[in-house]
Each structure stands twice: as C-alpha cells, then as structure tokens.
Design a protein around this motif. Sequence first.
Motif, short mmCIF file in Angstrom:
data_model
loop_
_atom_site.label_atom_id
_atom_site.label_comp_id
_atom_site.label_asym_id
_atom_site.label_seq_id
_atom_site.Cartn_x
_atom_site.Cartn_y
_atom_site.Cartn_z
N ALA A 23 17.67 -7.79 6.03
CA ALA A 23 17.01 -8.43 7.02
C ALA A 23 17.60 -8.42 8.56
O ALA A 23 18.86 -9.03 8.59
CB ALA A 23 16.79 -9.84 6.95
N GLY A 24 17.21 -7.62 9.48
CA GLY A 24 17.79 -7.38 10.72
C GLY A 24 18.07 -8.67 11.38
O GLY A 24 16.99 -9.68 11.44
N GLY A 31 26.64 -11.00 9.75
CA GLY A 31 27.57 -10.94 8.60
C GLY A 31 26.65 -10.01 7.27
O GLY A 31 27.12 -9.55 6.48
N SER A 32 25.63 -10.86 7.04
CA SER A 32 24.77 -10.34 6.17
C SER A 32 24.23 -8.87 6.07
O SER A 32 24.14 -8.40 5.30
CB SER A 32 23.27 -11.28 5.93
OG SER A 32 23.67 -12.67 5.63
N CYS A 33 23.96 -8.72 7.45
CA CYS A 33 23.65 -6.90 7.56
C CYS A 33 24.88 -6.17 7.35
O CYS A 33 24.84 -4.95 6.83
CB CYS A 33 23.01 -6.78 9.04
SG CYS A 33 21.54 -7.72 9.42
N THR A 59 18.77 -3.00 11.69
CA THR A 59 20.17 -3.70 11.66
C THR A 59 21.03 -3.21 12.55
O THR A 59 20.90 -1.95 12.98
CB THR A 59 20.64 -3.49 9.96
OG1 THR A 59 20.64 -2.32 10.05
CG2 THR A 59 19.59 -4.13 9.14
N LEU A 60 21.70 -3.85 12.87
CA LEU A 60 23.00 -3.46 13.74
C LEU A 60 24.26 -3.81 13.02
O LEU A 60 24.54 -4.68 12.56
CB LEU A 60 23.23 -4.56 14.96
CG LEU A 60 24.28 -4.10 16.04
CD1 LEU A 60 23.87 -2.65 16.59
CD2 LEU A 60 24.17 -5.23 17.14
N THR A 61 25.04 -2.75 13.00
CA THR A 61 26.12 -2.49 12.07
C THR A 61 27.44 -1.91 12.83
O THR A 61 27.16 -1.09 13.80
CB THR A 61 26.12 -1.95 10.90
OG1 THR A 61 25.95 -0.35 11.04
CG2 THR A 61 24.67 -2.25 9.87
N ASP A 62 28.66 -2.18 12.60
CA ASP A 62 29.71 -1.59 13.18
C ASP A 62 30.12 -0.54 12.34
O ASP A 62 31.33 0.01 12.89
CB ASP A 62 30.74 -2.54 13.47
CG ASP A 62 31.38 -3.35 12.25
OD1 ASP A 62 30.79 -2.70 11.28
OD2 ASP A 62 32.28 -4.40 12.51
N PRO A 157 17.52 -10.00 0.17
CA PRO A 157 18.71 -10.18 0.80
C PRO A 157 18.96 -11.68 0.99
O PRO A 157 20.05 -12.07 1.07
CB PRO A 157 18.59 -9.72 2.52
CG PRO A 157 17.10 -10.09 2.70
CD PRO A 157 16.50 -9.47 1.41
N ASN A 158 18.08 -12.68 0.65
CA ASN A 158 18.33 -13.99 0.50
C ASN A 158 16.93 -14.52 -0.12
O ASN A 158 15.86 -14.13 -0.07
CB ASN A 158 18.76 -14.77 1.84
CG ASN A 158 17.66 -14.38 3.01
OD1 ASN A 158 16.64 -14.61 3.14
ND2 ASN A 158 18.13 -13.37 4.08
#
Length: 446
Positions: A23-24, A31-33, A59-62, A157-158
Amino acid sequence: MLIGRRLPESGPIDFVKILSITAGAAGMYCGSCLRDNSLAAELTRLGHDVTLLPVYTPTLTDEPNVSQDRVFFGGLSVYLQQLHPLFRKTPWLLDRVWDSRPVLKFFSGLGVKTDPRQLGALTLSMLQGESGHQKKELLKLISWLQQQPPPDVIVLPNSLLIGLAEPLRAALQRPVCCTLQGEDLFLKGLPEPYRGQALDSIRRQVRWVDGFAPVSRYCAGIMQELLGIEPDRMHLIPLGVRSGDYGNRRSPRSDTFRVGYLSRIAPEKGLHELCRAYRRLKQLKDVGATRLEVAGYLGPEHRAYLQQIRKQIRRWGLEGEFCYHGSLDRPAKLRFLENLDVLSVPATHDEHKGIPILEAMASGIPVVQPRRGAFTEMIEKTSGGLLTDPDQEHGLAEGLHAVYRDPGLADRLAHNGRQGVQDHYSLSRMAEAAVEAYRAIVQRAS
C-alpha cells in the motif's frame, strides 16, 4: 476449517512464486512500504519469483524500488468512487487518466492527509470488497491477475485490505497471507461508529485468510486478541534491514553530544517527549555542548505540531541546539545516523515496528527507548540500548545521560546493537522467515 473453494493440491516448493500487494503512502517514506520492498528485493535475490504490486499510490522507498509500474486501486479513483456514484460507472479506459503514475505522483507530492478520522466511510467501503463502492477497482485487479501466471501465495500488506482476501482467493484459487504491521493505531483513530464497524468487518473476514504474518511478537499478541485469530495461523516474519549499508564502527565522540530522532513528525511518535527529556538533560550540571538532531516526514496535518515544538524550544532558550533536517533519502539518512551519539523515538503508543531503531543500532548508535511495544523485544534481543519507563521524561533523560556520561557503556551498546541486528534483524533472516511462513500457509491450504 476455512470456508470457500478447495485449493489445488501442492507438493513441496523449492522456490515460491509470490504475489505481494503493498500500500503506497503518497509522498511519504512509510515503514510498511520500506519493509515490503526490502523483503521483495531479498526474496528475488534468493531466487524466488516476486510480483510487488502497489495500490493507492506508487511506493516511495530509499532503496531500489522493485514494485510494478502499474498502480491498482489508484488513490484518486478510490476517492472519486467513494465521493459520487458516477465515477463507479466510468469506462476503465477513462480511469487510466487519473490512475497513471504521473498523475498519482503529482497529487501525492501535494501532501495527502491520511487522518483516520476523515477516512471512516472509505475504510468501511474498502473492507466490503465486492460490495464496496470500489468494486470496479477490484474487477480491474482480478482481470489483470488472471492474465498472469498464478502465484503460490497472495500476500496482503495489512488487515485494512482484508476485503480483498475472499475475492482474490476465489478468483485465483490460491491461499492468502495477511501481513500485520500495526494498523491497530489507524483503527483506534477512527471515530465511532466507524471504528466498531471496521473491526467487526475485519473479524468476519479473518476466515478467508490462510495465515497471518505479524512483524513482531508484540504485534502477534495484540492482533491475535484484537481480531480473534487462532495462534496456529500466526507466522512471525520479523523486520530486517540491510545492515551492511550502515556504519561499520561508531565514530569517536566529538565535543558536541548529538541526540537524534528519526521518524515521522507526529504526536504519536513522541518528538515532544524527546524535547522535554532533552531539556531535562541540559539542566544537569555535568552536561556540556549538545544538539538535538531531528529528521523525518512531516505531513500537512502535523505542521502545526512541529511549529508548537519549535516555539517551546525557543521559550526554553534552546533554539540554537535544535535542527530539523526534513525527510531524508537513503544517502542523507546514512550520513545523519553517522553523526549521532544516541537515538530515541519515544513513541506514545505501543509501536509494532520501529525500523529506525534497527537502523540506528546497525549504525553502531545506542538507542534509548520506552519499554513498550516492539521496542522491548528489539532491545532485549540485541542489548543495543536502554529501556526506560514509558511516558516518563525524567527516565528518558536519565537514559540519555547514562550514554553521555559513560563512553564505555555507549561503546558496549554500540557493539551489541550492530551484532544483534546482524544476528536477529538482517534481511536474510526476514526472507528466511517469510519463505518458511509462505510454505506453511500453502501446505495448510492444500
């Protein structure tokens, strides 16, 4: 016994084919992404076939993002279909305009409010699955999935998306696993009657899920009781971080003792508690030069909260020691952690995850945390920090002071934390636990 069609027989699985829905969270490092993306990337590296499918927004991730380009249940479509019946009947081709990644990214960048008090009706509609206002979005997802090779297991995801379990299970004839990542905080924030109705809806649909995957033992206990899940359907998949990316040794302390905070800027994450503890630390006679370094996503609904903290810091005469660094990408986050002497995120609720705590310990940074939620098991497993009584600023200040006054203690905590994360919270550990859980769920279902 689960209710529904019998799933195909399945023998032992060497490699698992996984459909993982994530979920974006608009323009936020969530944290979930981050967890879903890291797990998918590690499972892929190990040879498993993973399709990471975003819903709501990209989704935004590092870290390198391994999710699919296409977004289902686009945030604008979901909202518009909730708002007016007309949008529940528009042609799919037209919907692709506002479901496109550029449009979703644009609106995500404007700052999306996710206050649960404003989302009660939408939450209930999504939980209703085929009976909800977003039925058209569900049909789009099923249509696309039926054109793909079938997975061995479907991962939600949840529990807020548990409304997808029954229709996806029936359409694909595959078992469903539901990750549990602390969504009870969102549910608690819903006003009545939405809170009670949402919980009742989730509990009714637990039967359609073949297994649940909590991210911590604390999460498992709370969600098992809250949702009425049988213990043998719980499969712990602990968090994992790419520990090799973080500092391999703790830098020698500079003349300035730097206290850090790395998390979302929101009341439930406890920045105001840390500020009060920092002020108490400064009042001790043996404490020299210090700074309070803060980083994390700031949503539009919490700007006033940060402004209030700044005003309080100014009244205390500590404005020159407080620095907010904003939301950090991965290189900036690693640099941020390298410059800290201690980190604390004194959340005022029982946190189920706590990824920043693991990242700090992986960097060789001692942590000081309230004894609550998943923080307790993380620190007890790793011995990488100090636990204090929750909601007690003097206890938190004493913990920070202990790290300040005793460099030997700080070094021991740093060493323990690094080693503990490698031993218990590595990406490989998380992936191994996931494969074991998915195989058990497939075997149970067949």
